[in-house]
Design an enzyme around this catalytic site. Structure first.
Site, PDB file in Angstrom:
ATOM      1  N   LYS A   1      35.440  37.054   3.430  1.00 27.98           N
ATOM      2  CA  LYS A   1      35.546  38.361   2.850  1.00 27.98           C
ATOM      3  C   LYS A   1      34.153  38.792   2.005  1.00 27.98           C
ATOM      4  CE  LYS A   1      34.027  36.432  -1.341  1.00 27.98           C
ATOM      5  NZ  LYS A   1      33.463  36.386  -2.332  1.00 27.98           N
TER       6      LYS A   1
ATOM      7  N   THR B   1      34.774  41.882  -4.134  1.00 29.70           N
ATOM      8  CA  THR B   1      33.522  41.190  -2.923  1.00 29.70           C
ATOM      9  C   THR B   1      32.818  43.331  -2.462  1.00 29.70           C
ATOM     10  OG1 THR B   1      34.658  39.744  -3.240  1.00 29.70           O
ATOM     11  CG2 THR B   1      32.260  39.841  -2.409  1.00 29.70           C
TER      12      THR B   1
END
Length: 344
Positions: free
Chosen positions: A192, A249
């Site tokens: 990610k 994120t």
């Protein structure tokens, strides 16, 4: 109550130390900087990483690894992936009994393609580790340190160990689920960061929500594609350490990977970005590892490939986007089936 050595006194290591201290555990926080350790012990602050946060007085900081590791019940590793082997080589000198090794680091080692749990197993013999557990999920250190509601995952091949870590950390503002899919949890947490660099880059280029949504969605497809190839459960990528971590994120200024991508999108060089950040940007190193691993396993990862060209071969972000948008036509549903996401 347990005695836990937290190795890594950055923002995330300090935030997790707060959670452990709030739960009444004996916390030994290890770091390299004498000045930082003195500030933690004397002023109960770690101002470089968590400004205006007062730390529990029960957190004791050390630069001496032997003292930090003395007779602990568990060790929590919160250091960058590139420093993991160096730190582990120090740790093994001071272990007197088998203990759980917990890690909260998110990355893949270039060249070897090892996940962090595999690096731990490689460096620490079975006689000194009772289990290896990863904690991962959508969790900014800044919010955890403020005791804002946060939910993460504890994962291990040893279900009892995963539950032990769940009990160590869980409280009214920090909820922990268990998940036996160690591969999926680690792959989701590592990859990610790559997509977050891309999300920041789209912002720096001045693109809007359409581009961000497309990048995150197709990014999750890439993460799932590689993860399933490596043996992960595809459902893990729809959970906290997959979709959850990707959202937090890719959409927050707290994310150093997003901030790095944003600066790159605005035209700053890699050297300038790293200098201004002043902290490790884990996604940069992971992009290289994932690029290599995708080639090795013959897994298609166009976003990762494009970012690799930007980060390591000086391709402009604009060129990378143009190449991604000009790819051969695809059928989304058929591709999802190939990746392991079966919708009935």
């Amino acid at each position: 109550m347990a005695s836990v050595a937290v190795l890594g006194s950055g923002s995330w290591g300090t935030a997790l130390s707060i959670v452990l201290a709030d739960n009444g555990h004996d916390v030994r926080l290890w770091g390299r900087s004498e000045k930082q350790v003195e500030e933690i012990n004397m002023e109960h602050q770690n101002s470089h990483y968590l400004k205006d946060i007062t730390l529990p007085k029960s957190i004791v900081a050390y630069t001496d690894m032997e003292k930090a590791m003395s007779d602990v019940d568990a060790v929590l590793l919160v250091v960058p992936t590139k420093a993991m082997r160096t730190v582990l080589k120090q740790v093994v000198k001071y272990i007197q009994k088998p203990i759980p090794f917990i890690h909260a680091s998110k990355g893949i080692e270039p060249e070897t393609y090892l996940r962090v749990s595999e690096i731990i197993e490689d460096e620490v013999s079975a006689e000194f580790r009772s289990s290896v557990v990863v904690i991962s999920g959508p969790s900014h250190a800044e919010e955890v340190s403020l005791r804002q509601p946060t939910t993460i995952t504890s994962s291990s091949l040893d279900v009892t160990a995963a539950k032990y870590v769940q009990d160590l950390f869980m409280n009214n503002h920090f909820r922990v689920y268990t998940n036996p899919d160690l591969i999926g949890v680690e792959i989701g947490g590592a990859l990610k960061n790559i997509i977050a660099i891309g999300a920041g880059m789209t912002h720096g280029l001045g693109y809007g929500d359409n581009a961000k949504a497309a990048l995150m969605t197709r990014g999750l497809a890439e993460i799932g594609r590689l993860g399933v190839k490596l043996g992960a459960n595809p459902l893990t990528f729809a959970g906290l350490s997959g979709l959850g971590d990707l959202i937090v994120t890719c959409t927050s200024i707290h994310s150093r990977n997003w901030r790095a991508g944003n600066m790159l999108g605005k035209g700053k060089s890699m050297d300038t970005v790293l200098s201004e950040m002043g902290m490790v940007v884990e996604g940069i190193r992971t992009t290289k590892a994932a690029y290599q691993l995708a080639k090795e396993t013959k897994v298609e990862m166009p976003i990762t490939n494009a970012l690799y060209e930007v980060l390591f071969h000086d391709k402009s972000p604009e060129e990378a986007v143009k190449k991604l948008m000009g790819r051969v036509k695809k059928h989304e549903v058929e591709e999802l089936k190939i990746e392991g996401f079966h919708f009935n």
